[in-house]
Design a protein around this motif. Structure first.
Motif, mmCIF file in Angstrom:
data_model
loop_
_atom_site.group_PDB
_atom_site.id
_atom_site.type_symbol
_atom_site.label_atom_id
_atom_site.label_comp_id
_atom_site.label_asym_id
_atom_site.label_seq_id
_atom_site.Cartn_x
_atom_site.Cartn_y
_atom_site.Cartn_z
ATOM 1 N N GLU A 79 50.303 32.884 158.234
ATOM 2 C CA GLU A 79 51.144 34.192 157.791
ATOM 3 C C GLU A 79 52.263 34.395 158.939
ATOM 4 N N VAL A 80 51.799 34.432 160.195
ATOM 5 C CA VAL A 80 52.828 34.652 161.305
ATOM 6 C C VAL A 80 53.908 33.609 161.459
ATOM 7 N N HIS A 81 53.355 32.265 161.417
ATOM 8 C CA HIS A 81 54.596 31.346 161.665
ATOM 9 C C HIS A 81 55.420 30.908 160.405
ATOM 10 N N ALA A 115 51.518 41.747 163.638
ATOM 11 C CA ALA A 115 50.981 40.520 164.177
ATOM 12 C C ALA A 115 50.992 40.751 165.765
ATOM 13 N N PHE A 116 51.916 41.111 166.474
ATOM 14 C CA PHE A 116 51.918 41.103 167.722
ATOM 15 C C PHE A 116 50.875 42.389 168.412
ATOM 16 N N LYS A 117 50.999 43.305 167.577
ATOM 17 C CA LYS A 117 50.242 44.608 167.627
ATOM 18 C C LYS A 117 48.778 44.196 167.707
ATOM 19 N N LEU A 150 63.710 36.832 170.111
ATOM 20 C CA LEU A 150 64.229 37.637 169.164
ATOM 21 C C LEU A 150 64.290 39.101 169.359
ATOM 22 N N ASN A 151 64.170 39.410 170.728
ATOM 23 C CA ASN A 151 64.442 40.638 171.301
ATOM 24 C C ASN A 151 63.262 41.742 170.693
ATOM 25 N N PHE A 152 61.941 41.385 170.824
ATOM 26 C CA PHE A 152 61.026 42.134 170.381
ATOM 27 C C PHE A 152 60.377 42.938 171.400
ATOM 28 N N ASN A 153 61.227 43.110 172.671
ATOM 29 C CA ASN A 153 60.614 43.940 173.873
ATOM 30 C C ASN A 153 59.056 43.645 174.092
ATOM 31 N N MET A 154 58.780 42.316 174.387
ATOM 32 C CA MET A 154 57.227 41.795 174.416
ATOM 33 C C MET A 154 56.804 42.471 175.649
ATOM 34 N N PRO A 159 51.930 44.509 176.836
ATOM 35 C CA PRO A 159 51.643 44.302 178.136
ATOM 36 C C PRO A 159 50.548 43.369 178.347
ATOM 37 N N HIS A 160 49.514 43.576 177.580
ATOM 38 C CA HIS A 160 48.370 42.564 177.623
ATOM 39 C C HIS A 160 48.742 41.244 177.216
ATOM 40 N N TYR A 161 49.410 41.287 175.981
ATOM 41 C CA TYR A 161 49.965 40.047 175.319
ATOM 42 C C TYR A 161 50.914 39.252 176.561
#
Length: 180
Positions: A79-81, A115-117, A150-154, A159-161
């Motif tokens: 899904e993500v990739h 997905a990041f959330k 890709l400028n997702f402001n990781m 912060p945990h990720y």
């Protein structure tokens, strides 16, 4: 549907029957070439089964299965990739109409954010799965780095990720692999 026992294609039948005697004895892919060879063998068996059943191979999808990895981690890969990053970086894979590229990319960014959330709240304390480094950990590091690029402001949004990704990047096995 054809009756397999009465088929006039004995080689196709033999090549597509379940091989329970091979359980846990299929060659393990130790390299990219092994994986390619194994996948080609599986696809050949699928093609023969489709021919025998009178089905088009385009109607059949090969899905990943694992006895050691649960569904959510397999789905993460596809899904993500394949879908989300694929739609963002290569929208032409999903349509032949350039005017649809931007909506595909917007939807892909939403899927990546979702997905990041999920990753942010589901990550283990030190590793993604279990108590030691697995293939999932560097895979999540790749997603993290793509998100940064890709400028997702990781760092701000996840912060945990972010802390997890730094610890994986610093892991001796990952450092060693990256410097080969």
């Amino acid at each position: 549907m054809k009756n397999i026992e009465n088929s006039t294609e004995p080689s196709a039948i033999a090549d597509t029957q379940p091989r329970h005697e091979m359980h846990n004895r299929w060659p393990r892919a130790e390299s990219v070439q092994d994986f390619i060879d194994n996948l080609a063998a599986v696809q050949s068996r699928i093609d023969a089964a489709c021919l025998r059943a009178g089905r088009s191979t385009s109607d059949v999808r090969l899905l990943p299965v694992s006895k050691t990895m649960d569904e959510k981690h397999i789905r993460l890969s596809g899904e993500v990739h394949g879908q989300a990053f694929g739609g963002l970086l290569r929208p032409e894979r999903f349509t032949h109409h350039p005017e649809q590229y931007e909506p595909i990319q917007l939807k892909s960014r939403e899927r990546i954010s979702d997905a990041f959330k999920t990753i942010e709240v589901k990550l283990g304390k030190n590793f993604a799965v279990g108590k030691s480094l697995t293939v999932v950990d560097p895979y999540l590091l790749v997603f993290f780095n793509w998100g940064k690029g890709l400028n997702f402001n990781m760092e701000g949004n996840y912060p945990h990720y972010s802390a997890f990704s730094q610890s994986i990047a610093d892991h001796p096995s990952v450092v060693k692999a990256m410097h080969r």
